[in-house]
Design an enzyme around this catalytic site. Structure first.
Site, short mmCIF file in Angstrom:
data_model
loop_
_atom_site.label_atom_id
_atom_site.label_comp_id
_atom_site.label_asym_id
_atom_site.label_seq_id
_atom_site.Cartn_x
_atom_site.Cartn_y
_atom_site.Cartn_z
N ALA A 54 -38.96 -65.72 -63.20
CA ALA A 54 -37.61 -65.97 -63.70
C ALA A 54 -36.40 -65.96 -62.69
O ALA A 54 -36.60 -65.01 -61.85
CB ALA A 54 -37.52 -65.40 -65.09
N GLY A 110 -42.38 -64.42 -64.20
CA GLY A 110 -42.52 -65.78 -64.93
C GLY A 110 -43.41 -66.83 -64.13
O GLY A 110 -43.87 -67.73 -64.87
N GLU A 131 -46.90 -66.11 -65.25
CA GLU A 131 -46.89 -66.40 -66.48
C GLU A 131 -47.15 -67.78 -66.83
O GLU A 131 -47.73 -68.22 -67.90
CB GLU A 131 -45.67 -65.51 -67.50
CG GLU A 131 -45.99 -64.15 -67.11
CD GLU A 131 -44.58 -63.56 -67.81
OE1 GLU A 131 -43.62 -63.68 -67.14
OE2 GLU A 131 -44.63 -62.87 -68.94
N GLU A 166 -42.44 -57.28 -62.69
CA GLU A 166 -41.16 -56.91 -63.57
C GLU A 166 -40.61 -55.48 -63.58
O GLU A 166 -39.50 -55.14 -63.55
CB GLU A 166 -41.40 -57.50 -64.85
CG GLU A 166 -41.24 -58.97 -65.12
CD GLU A 166 -42.45 -59.58 -64.75
OE1 GLU A 166 -43.55 -59.06 -64.37
OE2 GLU A 166 -42.62 -60.81 -65.26
N1 CAA Z 1 -34.91 -65.24 -58.86
C1 CAA Z 1 -33.72 -65.45 -58.19
N2 CAA Z 1 -33.96 -65.74 -56.91
C2 CAA Z 1 -35.00 -65.38 -56.04
C3 CAA Z 1 -36.34 -65.10 -56.82
C4 CAA Z 1 -36.11 -64.75 -58.17
N3 CAA Z 1 -37.26 -64.68 -59.00
N4 CAA Z 1 -37.18 -64.88 -55.93
C5 CAA Z 1 -36.80 -65.38 -54.66
N5 CAA Z 1 -35.72 -65.64 -54.78
C6 CAA Z 1 -34.39 -66.10 -53.93
C7 CAA Z 1 -34.08 -64.86 -53.01
O1 CAA Z 1 -32.84 -64.18 -53.86
C8 CAA Z 1 -33.71 -65.81 -51.87
O2 CAA Z 1 -32.42 -66.30 -51.88
P1 CAA Z 1 -31.30 -66.14 -50.73
O3 CAA Z 1 -31.89 -67.09 -49.74
O4 CAA Z 1 -30.14 -67.08 -51.46
O5 CAA Z 1 -30.81 -64.63 -50.62
C9 CAA Z 1 -34.85 -66.78 -51.57
O6 CAA Z 1 -35.39 -66.98 -53.16
C10 CAA Z 1 -35.72 -66.47 -50.63
O7 CAA Z 1 -36.41 -65.14 -51.24
P2 CAA Z 1 -36.44 -63.90 -50.30
O8 CAA Z 1 -35.48 -64.02 -49.32
O9 CAA Z 1 -36.46 -62.69 -50.87
O10 CAA Z 1 -38.07 -64.17 -49.53
P3 CAA Z 1 -38.90 -63.00 -49.16
O11 CAA Z 1 -39.97 -64.13 -48.31
O12 CAA Z 1 -38.41 -62.14 -48.22
O13 CAA Z 1 -39.70 -62.76 -50.19
C11 CAA Z 1 -40.67 -62.49 -52.40
C12 CAA Z 1 -40.43 -63.32 -51.07
C13 CAA Z 1 -41.53 -61.10 -52.22
C14 CAA Z 1 -41.37 -63.45 -53.31
C15 CAA Z 1 -39.28 -62.09 -52.91
O14 CAA Z 1 -38.48 -63.15 -53.26
C16 CAA Z 1 -39.36 -61.44 -54.58
O15 CAA Z 1 -39.65 -60.43 -54.54
N6 CAA Z 1 -38.67 -62.31 -55.44
C17 CAA Z 1 -38.54 -61.62 -56.72
C18 CAA Z 1 -39.95 -61.69 -57.40
C19 CAA Z 1 -39.80 -61.20 -58.77
O16 CAA Z 1 -39.48 -59.87 -59.09
N7 CAA Z 1 -40.23 -62.03 -59.81
C20 CAA Z 1 -40.03 -61.69 -61.20
C21 CAA Z 1 -38.77 -62.00 -61.78
S1 CAA Z 1 -38.41 -61.28 -63.44
C22 CAA Z 1 -39.23 -62.32 -64.56
O17 CAA Z 1 -39.98 -63.24 -64.01
C23 CAA Z 1 -39.19 -61.78 -65.73
C24 CAA Z 1 -40.14 -62.37 -66.88
O18 CAA Z 1 -41.04 -62.06 -66.97
C25 CAA Z 1 -39.52 -63.28 -67.97
#
Ligand code: CAA
Length: 260
Positions: free
Chosen positions: A66, A112, A115, A135
């Protein structure tokens, strides 16, 4: 219909639907969820479409979760509403479609994103794919059905491990655990998914659609567990750990959780 966040190709009764927010690793913001709802509704109603293949744009991510930036300032009520509307519009919606959906997991499937893949009827992954429910590293729990659907596929103990550790698993381990049915090279993933889709498309559509209902019926005897997930997901938004976890992600630093 044209979409801002999606790319859609239909050929030989197979629809390939691609989530196209590559710069944000195809993270699901509300606009994308709304478009996915519209696209899945239209495809399900289209008699010329027999199977849907769902994938993410680029070589890095299926869906990285998400959209954290979108919900980082939400309160408990908004958090609960986010989860509830996601369940209705997308996750339970896809699971209960009449048309079979194959998730072609071409990279990260996190939160998500995993999911969403779990809501699809079948999953295939590329060798570079990584899957996880991170999460808790944000001060949250999975809020789009993951606490229930993951357990149905890989069992309770492995689900506790994936959710509580927040760690990702490789495509190889996902195959071993039954989380995905097949693993292919990145280059071959879509053609292999399409090959399977063609086999399914040649079978009797009404029978295939009834089989989805019958299989789902064995796993849907506890709607209450989704309600529990929705309320607990919302409750996380009232904690300081949630504020710390999401701020840390957006500020690109490690979180310091205090347990309050
Ligand atoms: N939401 C918003 N933005 C996201 C994102 C997310 N889930 N995942 C990645 N991005 C964005 C980053 O912020 C970044 O944006 P900018 O270039 O503007 O800074 C861009 O995508 C590229 O990502 P990274 O620079 O972080 O890329 P990386 O290669 O260093 O890392 C990754 C990759 C390990 C996937 C890392 O992006 C990450 O950990 N992402 C989040 C994963 C996460 O926590 N997902 C769960 C979300 S909560 C959820 O889903 C709730 C639910 O169940 C309802």
């Amino acid at each position: 219909m044209t979409y801002e966040q999606l790319d859609l190709k239909i050929e030989d009764r197979i629809a390939v639907l691609t989530i196209a927010r590559e710069k944000k690793l195809n993270a699901l913001d509300s606009a994308t969820i709304q478009e996915l709802h519209q696209a899945f509704s239209a495809l399900d109603a289209d008699k010329e479409v027999r199977v849907i293949v769902l994938t993410g744009q680029g070589q890095k991510a299926f869906v990285a979760g998400a959209d954290i930036a979108e919900f980082s300032s939400f309160n408990q009520q908004q958090g609960e509403a986010l989860s509830r509307s996601g369940h209705e519009k997308l996750f339970a919606f896809v699971e209960n479609l009449s048309t079979p959906v194959i998730a072609a997991i071409n990279g990260y499937a996190l939160g998500g994103g995993l999911e969403l893949a779990l809501s699809c009827h079948m999953r295939m992954a590329s060798e570079n794919a990584k899957m996880g429910l991170p999460e808790v590293t944000l001060g949250l729990i999975p809020g789009y059905g993951g606490t229930r659907r993951l357990g149905q596929i890989i069992g309770k103990g492995r689900t506790h491990q994936m959710v509580a550790s927040g760690q990702m698993i490789s495509a190889e381990k996902a195959l071993q655990w039954g989380l995905v049915n097949e693993v292919h090279s990145q280059e071959e993933l879509i053609s292999k998914a399409t090959e399977l889709a063609m086999i399914i498309a040649s079978n009797a559509p009404i029978a295939v659609s009834h089989s989805i209902k019958a299989i789902n019926a064995q796993y849907s005897n506890s709607v209450a567990s989704f309600e529990t997930e929705i309320q607990l997901f919302g409750a996380c938004f009232a904690t300081n750990d949630f504020k710390e976890g999401t701020s840390a992600f957006l500020e690109k630093r490690k979180p310091d959780f205090k347990g309050d």
